[in-house]
Design an enzyme around this catalytic site. Structure first.
Site, PDB file in Angstrom:
ATOM      1  N   PRO A  65     -16.989 -14.752  -6.574  1.00  0.00           N
ATOM      2  CG  PRO A  65     -16.608 -12.711  -6.338  1.00  0.00           C
ATOM      3  CD  PRO A  65     -17.752 -13.511  -6.568  1.00  0.00           C
ATOM      4  CG  HIS A  66     -14.669 -19.316  -4.591  1.00  0.00           C
ATOM      5  ND1 HIS A  66     -15.412 -19.017  -5.590  1.00  0.00           N
ATOM      6  CD2 HIS A  66     -13.896 -20.305  -4.966  1.00  0.00           C
ATOM      7  CE1 HIS A  66     -15.358 -20.237  -6.485  1.00  0.00           C
ATOM      8  NE2 HIS A  66     -14.311 -20.796  -6.059  1.00  0.00           N
TER       9      HIS A  66
END
Length: 154
Positions: A65-66
């Site tokens: 996730p980013h």
């Protein structure tokens, strides 16, 4: 760029029980606030918004996730190992147990992409993933992640 440039030792944690992706994002937000003084609510909102564009579960039990945030001055990493794998809508439909989240400044185009590529290369290494899954000490996990970068650079 090396993982030690973006990942603090205090931003590595093992979670015993995580029941949902939303709960995971709350845990990531809390760790971001504790490690990097980034407001947890902003991190949670940004991760949920990014995940809405498409799942960041890349397969083989790994999620990356980013998100971009105005409150962040440089790319920061957070690593979690889950003791119980979590359904993450991954491309291979397998639950995830290794999560490496990246938080980047809103204007960090190339820097964000370089960090994401570095993390992706690291997490695609089956030997590193096996070591991460075999250890239960956050300090050891940090050492595994950062030692690899030193040996690759040599």
């Amino acid at each position: 760029m090396q993982l030690a440039d973006i990942l603090k030792q205090g931003a590595v944690k093992i979670l015993g029980g995580c029941t949902s992706k939303k709960r995971l994002f709350h845990d990531l937000g809390a760790l971001a606030e504790q490690s990097y003084h980034t407001p947890a609510g902003d991190v949670i909102d940004a991760l949920i918004e990014r995940e809405g564009l498409g799942p960041t579960g890349v397969g083989h039990g790994i999620a990356l996730p980013h998100a971009r945030l105005s409150e962040v001055d440089k790319v920061h990493g957070i690593f979690l190992r889950l003791e119980k794998p979590l359904n993450f809508d991954s491309v291979d439909r397998q639950p995830v147990d290794l999560i490496f989240a990246l938080l980047a400044p809103e204007e960090a185009g190339v820097e964000h992409l370089r960090a994401l590529a570095l993390v992706s290369r690291t997490m695609r290494n089956p030997d590193i993933c096996a070591k991460l899954r075999a250890n239960s000490d956050p300090s050891t996990l940090y050492a595994i992640l950062t030692e690899n970068q030193s040996s690759q650079a040599a």
